[in-house]
Design an enzyme around this catalytic site. Structure first.
Site, PDB file in Angstrom:
ATOM      1  N   ASP A  71       7.398   5.793 -60.212  1.00  0.00           N
ATOM      2  CA  ASP A  71       7.487   4.701 -59.259  1.00  0.00           C
ATOM      3  C   ASP A  71       6.723   3.511 -59.832  1.00  0.00           C
ATOM      4  OD1 ASP A  71       8.138   3.437 -56.836  1.00  0.00           O
ATOM      5  OD2 ASP A  71       6.219   4.006 -55.949  1.00  0.00           O
ATOM      6  N   ASP A 120       5.320   0.261 -57.692  1.00  0.00           N
ATOM      7  CA  ASP A 120       4.231  -0.203 -56.827  1.00  0.00           C
ATOM      8  C   ASP A 120       3.383   0.980 -56.358  1.00  0.00           C
ATOM      9  OD1 ASP A 120       4.801  -3.090 -56.656  1.00  0.00           O
ATOM     10  OD2 ASP A 120       6.680  -2.409 -55.772  1.00  0.00           O
TER      11      ASP A 120
END
Length: 259
Positions: free
Chosen positions: A13, A15
């Site tokens: 991922d 953020d």
């Protein structure tokens, strides 16, 4: 489930894992450099459908992280890949920005308001009431309803903003039709990402900061799952769920090779 020493491919991922509010998370730059220098295949995943790969690579570069454009995979790209499989050369009415419209064009879709095969809802900074009304009428006339991601809100300096999931709920209430959601936590996004880098689930790990998207989707896709505590999850969040990641780490810095 593979031991970490057996992992050959990485999904991560963005953020909360690599960056936080446009600041790099300690260890992220070094880990990306390790993967790049060793030729380890990896992809940075995001549910954000607003931006193109080039936009996101530039954003990460401004934060001090060097990620090639081709190593970024968005929910917009996953949606376009899925729809290309469903109806090659099809037609779509799209609510979204450059990240989504570019991905749909590259997948060979025609953008139209006239009898589209799909209504595709993505993220946008300014949702148009007229566009939403058009989507409702097209879905009522038989177009199939697709959403890039289920996120109900997005961040801003002033506080939360309504996002794709919230607008999808509005359209669902008006039409009685639930969208098919392609982005996380749908494990299809992970499978599409693995196809991009020729990965196999037995040799692939997913790094995320959210139990309800990154980790559950990774588990359902058969991946080695790693939760990092540099994003939104804490111990209280973890115990809420009946599943567990394979590993829980403070941050991606814990993945750096030891000298």
């Amino acid at each position: 489930m593979a031991d970490r020493s057996e992992i050959e491919y990485w999904l991560t991922d963005m953020d909360g894992v690599l960056v936080h509010e446009n600041h790099p998370i300690p260890g992220a730059s070094e880990l990306l450099a390790e993967w790049t220098e060793s030729g380890t295949p990896f992809l940075v995943l995001t549910n954000n459908s607003i931006f193109t790969q080039r936009d996101l690579a530039a954003r990460l570069r401004a934060s001090g992280l060097l990620v090639p454009e081709q190593a970024i995979y968005t929910s917009a790209m996953a949606t376009a890949d899925f729809l290309k499989q469903q109806r090659p050369g099809g037609k779509a009415y799209v609510i979204g920005e450059a990240g989504l419209t570019t991905a749909m064009h590259e997948a060979g879709f025609i953008m139209t308001e006239r009898d589209p095969d799909f209504v595709v809802l993505g993220e946008t900074r300014t949702y148009s009431f007229d566009a939403i009304t058009k989507a409702i009428r097209l879905i009522g006339s038989g177009s199939r309803f697709i959403s890039t991601n289920p996120d109900a809100t997005g961040p801003s300096a002033e506080g939360p903003l309504p996002a794709t999931g919230a607008v999808a709920a509005l359209i669902t209430k008006a039409t009685g039709m639930e969208p098919y959601v392609v982005g996380k936590p749908n494990p299809m996004m992970f499978r599409s990402a693995m196809n991009r880098i020729g990965a196999h689930s037995e040799k692939t790990a997913m790094i995320g900061d959210r139990m309800d998207t990154d980790i559950v989707a990774g588990i359902e896709a058969g991946l080695h799952t790693i939760l990092v505590m540099s994003g939104i999850s804490d111990e209280a969040e973890i115990v809420r769920y009946p599943f567990r990641p394979d590993e829980i780490l403070t941050s991606v810095a814990d993945l750096l090779r030891q000298s």
